[in-house]
Write a protein that holds these residues in place. Structure first.
Motif, mmCIF file in Angstrom:
data_model
loop_
_atom_site.group_PDB
_atom_site.id
_atom_site.type_symbol
_atom_site.label_atom_id
_atom_site.label_comp_id
_atom_site.label_asym_id
_atom_site.label_seq_id
_atom_site.Cartn_x
_atom_site.Cartn_y
_atom_site.Cartn_z
ATOM 1 N N SER A 1 31.728 15.012 14.825
ATOM 2 C CA SER A 1 32.651 16.139 14.954
ATOM 3 C C SER A 1 34.099 15.688 14.756
ATOM 4 C CB SER A 1 32.477 16.837 16.301
ATOM 5 O OG SER A 1 32.825 15.985 17.362
ATOM 6 N N LYS A 2 34.429 14.494 15.203
ATOM 7 C CA LYS A 2 35.777 13.958 14.999
ATOM 8 C C LYS A 2 36.030 13.712 13.516
ATOM 9 C CE LYS A 2 38.349 9.750 15.775
ATOM 10 N NZ LYS A 2 38.280 8.408 16.303
ATOM 11 N N ARG A 3 35.036 13.177 12.822
ATOM 12 C CA ARG A 3 35.170 12.941 11.385
ATOM 13 C C ARG A 3 35.388 14.262 10.632
ATOM 14 N NH1 ARG A 3 33.167 8.181 9.004
ATOM 15 N NH2 ARG A 3 32.334 9.433 7.307
ATOM 16 N N GLN A 4 34.658 15.290 11.021
ATOM 17 C CA GLN A 4 34.812 16.600 10.383
ATOM 18 C C GLN A 4 36.206 17.159 10.638
ATOM 19 O OE1 GLN A 4 32.910 18.131 8.258
ATOM 20 N NE2 GLN A 4 33.948 20.081 8.194
ATOM 21 N N LEU A 5 36.691 17.028 11.861
ATOM 22 C CA LEU A 5 38.029 17.509 12.207
ATOM 23 C C LEU A 5 39.090 16.757 11.401
ATOM 24 C CD1 LEU A 5 39.922 19.225 13.957
ATOM 25 C CD2 LEU A 5 39.811 17.413 15.680
ATOM 26 N N LEU A 6 38.981 15.450 11.320
ATOM 27 C CA LEU A 6 39.946 14.656 10.558
ATOM 28 C C LEU A 6 39.931 15.051 9.082
ATOM 29 C CD1 LEU A 6 39.512 11.108 12.147
ATOM 30 C CD2 LEU A 6 41.437 12.692 12.431
ATOM 31 N N TYR A 7 38.749 15.271 8.554
ATOM 32 C CA TYR A 7 38.619 15.672 7.150
ATOM 33 C C TYR A 7 39.338 17.005 6.899
ATOM 34 C CZ TYR A 7 36.540 17.440 2.855
ATOM 35 O OH TYR A 7 36.362 17.972 1.614
ATOM 36 N N LEU A 8 39.108 17.975 7.779
ATOM 37 C CA LEU A 8 39.733 19.281 7.601
ATOM 38 C C LEU A 8 41.246 19.236 7.802
ATOM 39 C CD1 LEU A 8 37.090 21.568 9.328
ATOM 40 C CD2 LEU A 8 37.625 21.447 6.887
ATOM 41 N N LEU A 9 41.713 18.268 8.574
ATOM 42 C CA LEU A 9 43.149 18.112 8.781
ATOM 43 C C LEU A 9 43.817 17.311 7.664
ATOM 44 C CD1 LEU A 9 43.287 17.488 12.629
ATOM 45 C CD2 LEU A 9 43.984 19.551 11.387
#
Length: 174
Positions: free
Chosen positions: A112-120
């Protein structure tokens, strides 16, 4: 000397081209607003997922520490002869179970952190610390995520109206 001027005051092709350009501009504006809102929604969703995964990870760590301390006490009791082997084995099994839960919570948080970083806009592989300013309770109390379907319907309606206007303009120009 003479001045020669040419003005197309009543040129229907130019009028239609201008109308189509205005409609296409509105369509592009609607699409950009939709993409912006979709990205904002996706980032908010990823933030919430990461926050929940973070809380699950904290709970899994606390549960693991509790089960480990219980096992330590039971091991001491067993070593002193005050406990049978069955409760000790059950405590070991409980510790193994919560260790598995901890590993699963760690993987979920990492994803979930990786997904958040990607979207940011960051690389998911970068080692960036994510700190959450909110709690789950605060987020639930502040907003109830109402209006998502209304926005989608509004986008569809606006796009349909602009496409209809474009088609009508093209039909009139024929």
């Amino acid at each position: 000397t003479g001045i020669n001027a040419n003005l197309d005051l009543f040129n229907p092709q130019k009028k239609q081209a201008i109308q189509e350009a205005e409609i296409n501009d509105k369509l592009n504006q609607i699409e950009n607003e939709y993409q912006s809102a979709t990205l904002s929604y996706d980032v908010g969703k990823a933030y919430l997922e990461s926050l929940i995964a973070s809380e699950q990870l904290k709970l899994a760590v606390a549960d693991t520490l509790t089960k480990a301390s219980i096992l330590k006490v039971l091991q001491q009791q067993f070593d002193e002869g005050r406990l049978l082997l069955a409760p000790l084995n059950q405590a070991k099994a409980n510790l193994n179970s919560v260790l598995n839960s901890w590993e699963e919570a760690t993987m979920i948080f990492t994803d979930s952190k990786r997904q958040l970083l990607y979207l940011l806009g960051y690389s998911p592989d970068d080692n960036i610390q994510v700190e959450f300013d909110d709690t789950i309770e605060e987020l639930l109390n502040s907003s109830k995520m109402v209006g998502d379907s209304n926005f989608s319907n509004s986008y569809s309606d606006d796009k349909y109206l602009q496409n209809t206007a474009l088609l009508n303009s093209q039909i009139r120009g024929m």
